[in-house]
Write an enzyme that holds these catalytic residues in place. Sequence first.
Site, PDB file in Angstrom:
ATOM      1  N   LYS A  10      35.249  18.675  34.808  1.00 14.54           N
ATOM      2  CA  LYS A  10      36.062  18.215  35.932  1.00 14.54           C
ATOM      3  C   LYS A  10      35.287  17.242  36.799  1.00 14.54           C
ATOM      4  O   LYS A  10      35.786  16.169  37.163  1.00 14.54           O
ATOM      5  CB  LYS A  10      36.527  19.396  36.784  1.00 14.54           C
ATOM      6  CG  LYS A  10      37.548  18.998  37.860  1.00 14.54           C
ATOM      7  CD  LYS A  10      37.566  19.954  39.033  1.00 14.54           C
ATOM      8  CE  LYS A  10      36.436  19.651  39.991  1.00 14.54           C
ATOM      9  NZ  LYS A  10      36.539  20.396  41.262  1.00 14.54           N
TER      10      LYS A  10
ATOM     11  N   ASP B 261      41.781  20.374  38.613  1.00 18.65           N
ATOM     12  CA  ASP B 261      41.262  21.315  39.610  1.00 18.65           C
ATOM     13  C   ASP B 261      42.274  22.437  39.803  1.00 18.65           C
ATOM     14  O   ASP B 261      43.232  22.573  39.040  1.00 18.65           O
ATOM     15  CB  ASP B 261      40.949  20.604  40.928  1.00 18.65           C
ATOM     16  CG  ASP B 261      42.220  20.177  41.675  1.00 18.65           C
ATOM     17  OD1 ASP B 261      43.323  20.182  41.063  1.00 18.65           O
ATOM     18  OD2 ASP B 261      42.116  19.850  42.863  1.00 18.65           O
TER      19      ASP B 261
END
Length: 241
Positions: free
Chosen positions: A140, A158
């Site tokens: 991420k 997220d």
Amino acid sequence: MQNNQTQIPVKPQRRVSGTLYTPAEIHEIFRRFSVQRPEPKGELEHVNTFTLLVAVMLSAQATDAGVNKATRALFAIADTPQKMVDLGEETVGDYIRTIGLWRNKAKNAILLSQALIDNFGGEVPGNRDALMTLPGVGRKTANVVLNMAFGQPTMAVDTHILRIGNRIGLAPYKTPDEIEAKLVKIIPAEFMMHAHHWLILHGRYVCKARTPDCINCVIADICKSAQKTNAIPAPLVRIED
């Protein structure tokens, strides 16, 4: 007031495999987001690519606002890997003490900075695999940096995107990697550059964790969520950041 919403084609389409939406509906969702926020910006404050990388690493299990409050003073004196290393783990920890998991993050900030010096000449690499060799940097974080600093059309999943993917049935999968793979496949290429920012901001301000604000949702008529409380889309007007 001009309404920028368009009608979904009447001709029936098959839903895209693994989602609750047709190609036309997916296109329209992101078209509306693009009208609402033509140039969405990440909310983490930074002064260069290095401080962006550190800020994103620090933001795990923390709010952007909380990270910004802690890093303003830190980045004012440590905006390069060498300056961060020179501060040392204890001093970095003093700056970020208000952030969750600050001890481990202070350690990673130093290790990450040293790795950049040792392995990349002090520069942040523009390659996912290289970024993920750095301490504290997962997929991420790498995707955020590649998108914001290097202009690559990545999808950084997220908690907001994880929630939205499942809640509205856009990418109803259990893991971030599965959701990322599906979204990258189904989102039209013309929208991919900003897609993860649009989804994050939609999750942060409209499709909120506890109670979605369906009255202010510009895709309320398209949304397939079982939690939906309204089917009339909010006026589609540009939001000034």
